[in-house]
Design an enzyme around this catalytic site. Structure first.
Site, PDB file in Angstrom:
ATOM      1  N   ARG A  42       0.843  -1.199   0.000  1.00 16.50           N
ATOM      2  CA  ARG A  42       0.000   0.000   0.000  1.00 16.50           C
ATOM      3  C   ARG A  42       0.880   1.250   0.000  1.00 16.50           C
ATOM      4  O   ARG A  42       1.661   1.485   0.946  1.00 16.50           O
ATOM      5  CB  ARG A  42      -0.897  -0.014   1.243  1.00 16.50           C
ATOM      6  CG  ARG A  42      -1.725   1.228   1.423  1.00 16.50           C
ATOM      7  CD  ARG A  42      -2.810   1.352   0.357  1.00 16.50           C
ATOM      8  NE  ARG A  42      -3.670   2.500   0.605  1.00 16.50           N
ATOM      9  CZ  ARG A  42      -4.564   2.944  -0.260  1.00 16.50           C
ATOM     10  NH1 ARG A  42      -4.691   2.354  -1.445  1.00 16.50           N
ATOM     11  NH2 ARG A  42      -5.320   3.978   0.018  1.00 16.50           N
ATOM     12  N   GLY A  87      -6.145   0.487   6.994  1.00 15.10           N
ATOM     13  CA  GLY A  87      -6.958   1.685   6.771  1.00 15.10           C
ATOM     14  C   GLY A  87      -8.412   1.300   6.563  1.00 15.10           C
ATOM     15  O   GLY A  87      -8.918   0.362   7.199  1.00 15.10           O
ATOM     16  N   GLY A  88      -9.069   2.000   5.636  1.00 16.95           N
ATOM     17  CA  GLY A  88     -10.496   1.739   5.372  1.00 16.95           C
ATOM     18  C   GLY A  88     -10.757   0.302   4.979  1.00 16.95           C
ATOM     19  O   GLY A  88     -11.771  -0.296   5.365  1.00 16.95           O
ATOM     20  N   GLU A  97     -13.703 -20.146  27.707  1.00 18.61           N
ATOM     21  CA  GLU A  97     -12.662 -20.947  28.387  1.00 18.61           C
ATOM     22  C   GLU A  97     -12.131 -20.204  29.617  1.00 18.61           C
ATOM     23  O   GLU A  97     -10.927 -20.202  29.884  1.00 18.61           O
ATOM     24  CB  GLU A  97     -11.495 -21.275  27.448  1.00 18.61           C
ATOM     25  CG  GLU A  97     -11.870 -21.930  26.145  1.00 18.61           C
ATOM     26  CD  GLU A  97     -12.233 -23.395  26.296  1.00 18.61           C
ATOM     27  OE1 GLU A  97     -11.864 -24.013  27.315  1.00 18.61           O
ATOM     28  OE2 GLU A  97     -12.905 -23.907  25.392  1.00 18.61           O
TER      29      GLU A  97
END
Ligand SMILES: Cc1cc2nc3c(=O)[nH]c(=O)nc-3n(C[C@H](O)[C@H](O)[C@H](O)COP(=O)(O)OP(=O)(O)OC[C@H]3O[C@@H](n4cnc5c(N)ncnc54)[C@H](O)[C@@H]3O)c2cc1C
Length: 556
Positions: free
Chosen positions: A422, A502-503, A526
């Site tokens: 990214r 991010g989004g 548990e």
């Protein structure tokens, strides 16, 4: 230029921190005990778990350079955690304020400064370190990783997003691999030869399956495992011969019915009853009442059910017995079964935000009759149910830690991959220090959690069994510590992994959103986090402090 890892300094600081914890446990014991000091007792339990984890990671650190850097970074994290939990609360912890160092010594502060240094942590992004598994467990890891990649990952998103059932071919494939027999002794058709392999194979396999998916693969072993442990500990020879080979082969799948609508953490109070009956001329037990959160109840062939066999409620946990309750298979989100005499079992799925595939049900029993032979331990098992289910659950906690490590590993890999690809403000986000520090800390937390888990697996393999008067055996506190620590860590790791996306982290189409919601359940089941911290870990710490054995536990 970052600091060189100094394991001796880190070990010395961790030893000092352990002494602070031991002294604080004694202080609490002498000043009202746990219930009068719940907040400090909770923090004490978590700080102690992190310090125990640091010790296991320091052992690992002696095996090479990256291992040493991971160990130092983790020690700094655990020391920082203790320091911040105690800051401003020194009096409640019984920490002297005169020397200005708080919970740590000067070396502890120095270790934090050197190994929480952003550049030191950032250099560990992408450096997870070797696991150092023995050859036989490396093979187990390879086998289950391949299975998870080929058979679980391809269906995981579909099951999650459509709230579907686990495909039968996943269960069949795991049965073919012998997965459900990992803890079943060889003489009963399983693969356990006792010793270290008994627990290590289980945690290694579980981590890989949970990396594939917590709901589809990572949790399938837990239920047969819990029932296996209870039967091995308390079943009659006939019951072992009858049930264990079927559990090992996967012919019979189990669910666990302990929790009730009014009793989750406080299991000793449960109300579901089992009363003797000779309905239809056959001797047995009639089950009445409501269980809840019974995961996998539709597909399961048997329920491991805890019920009150002694109507005198003042007997508390001593009035409980354990049953293997056969039932027909069902599917989907609800079921209703009827017996010839009119006995009924009805299940309603509880919709959940994650952990999909297994489905958890509220199950109502109306005169559901179980054969007399299915009381675990036979007549001698009456009143021993609480103790036997504890035997299963203790191991379930270690296994839940393995599930958490698997989910963290999946989240880390997804985040690393996304960060490398990214591009934001003209550079991959992996190039930014803040991202690298996040990924470096994740790598440290995951490897140290894994090493702690291996240490506890070895400890449980060694530990002598529990006794009825002390239903938790050696290793019980460490199993709770690793569960408590690692499950909280999984929430942080999956949160940061999602944030790095991010989004797109918030989009269902990226698996990281599933890891995030799946991780959230780990601190609830548990043994809910607070209950484990207060009722098991803090209680044991205070008992040890009073008997003068504080800090004696070692996870490896
Ligand atoms: C997805 C899922 C699957 C599950 N699967 C199973 C299963 O297969 N079989 C089964 O039997 N159960 C199962 N459970 C149930 C689970 O074990 C319980 O939810 C858990 O034990 C907590 O019980 P509870 O929900 O009644 O919470 P409660 O006991 O009501 O606790 C509520 C909160 O109070 C805290 N708390 C409790 N006591 C104290 C105290 N003394 N001081 C301070 N805080 C306290 C708890 O930690 C918790 O945060 C499952 C649960 C979930 C969510």
């Amino acid at each position: 230029m970052t600091a060189a890892p100094d394991l001796a300094a880190a070990a010395s600081a961790v030893d000092h921190a352990q002494r602070t914890i031991d002294a604080a446990a004694k202080h609490l014991a002498d000043n009202g005990g746990i219930d009068a000091n719940q907040t400090v007792a909770y923090d004490l339990a978590h700080a102690a778990a992190a310090i125990e984890n640091a010790k296991a990671t320091l052992d690992y650190g002696s095996r090479g350079d990256v291992e040493a850097r991971i160990a130092c970074a983790f020690a700094a994290d655990a020391l920082f955690d203790l320091h911040t939990r105690t800051l401003g609360r020194e009096q409640a912890w019984g920490i002297p304020t005169t020397n200005g160092q708080g919970a740590l010594d000067a070396t502890g502060h120095d270790v934090i400064a050197r190994y929480r240094d952003p550049d030191f942590v950032a250099a560990l992004a992408g450096e997870q370190g070797p696991r150092h598994l023995d050859g036989e467990f490396e093979m187990v890891q390879d086998t289950f990783r391949r299975f998870a990649d080929d058979r679980i990952r391809p269906v995981a998103e579909h099951v999650h997003r459509t709230n579907a059932d686990i495909p039968e071919d996943v269960i069949d494939g795991l049965a073919e691999l012998g997965t459900f027999g990992l803890s079943v002794p060889e003489e009963y058709g399983g693969f356990s030869t006792g010793g270290e392999s008994e627990y290590m194979a289980m945690v290694v396999a579980t981590e890989e399956l949970a990396r594939g998916s917590l709901g589809v693969g990572g949790s399938l072993i837990t239920r047969p495992e819990i029932l296996t442990r209870a039967l091995v500990k308390g079943g009659t020879e006939e019951q072992k011969q009858h049930w264990l080979p079927k559990l090992a082969s996967g012919e019979i799948m189990a669910a666990v019915a302990v929790t009730e609508p009014d009793f989750g953490s406080d299991v000793a109070g449960i109300k579901v009853t089992a009363t003797p009956t000779d309905e239809g001329g056959n001797e047995g037990w009639a089950i009445n009442g409501v269980k809840t959160w019974c995961t996998f109840a539709a597909r399961a062939d048997v329920l491991m059910l805890l019920a009150r066999t002694d109507p005198d409620r003042s007997k508390g946990h001593r009035g409980l017995s354990l049953f293997v309750v056969p039932k027909p298979r069902g599917a989907g989100h609800g079921f209703q079964f009827t017996q010839g005499h009119g006995g009924k079992m009805e299940g309603r799925a509880i919709d959940t935000i994650g952990y999909r595939g297994m489905h958890s049900y509220e199950v109502a029993f109306d005169n559901w009759v179980v054969p007399a032979d299915n009381l675990v331990g036979g007549d001698a098992g009456r009143g021993r149910g609480f103790y036997l289910q504890m035997e299963g659950f203790e191991n379930g906690r270690l296994q839940t830690a393995a599930r958490a490590v698997g989910v963290m590993q999946a989240a880390y890999e997804a985040a690393y991959d996304y960060a490398a690809n990214r591009v934001v403000f003209g550079a991959p986000i992996l190039d930014y220090q803040l991202t690298r520090v996040k990924l470096g800390r994740m790598a440290v937390v995951i490897q140290s959690s894994r090493q702690f888990m291996y240490g506890v697996a070895r400890l449980l393999a060694k530990g002598p069994g529990a006794t009825e008067s002390a239903p938790q055996r050696d290793g019980a506190m460490e199993a709770s510590m690793v569960k408590a620590y690692v499950c909280r860590a999984a929430e942080w790791v999956t949160r940061e992994a999602l944030q790095i996306h991010g989004g797109m982290g918030y989009a269902e189409e990226f698996p990281v959103s599933r890891y995030f919601v799946d991780a959230r359940v780990l601190s609830i089941f548990e043994g809910a986090d607070e209950t484990l911290a207060l009722k098991v870990i803090a209680r044991r710490l205070l008992e040890s402090a009073l008997s003068g054995n504080g800090g004696a536990v070692r996870s490896s």
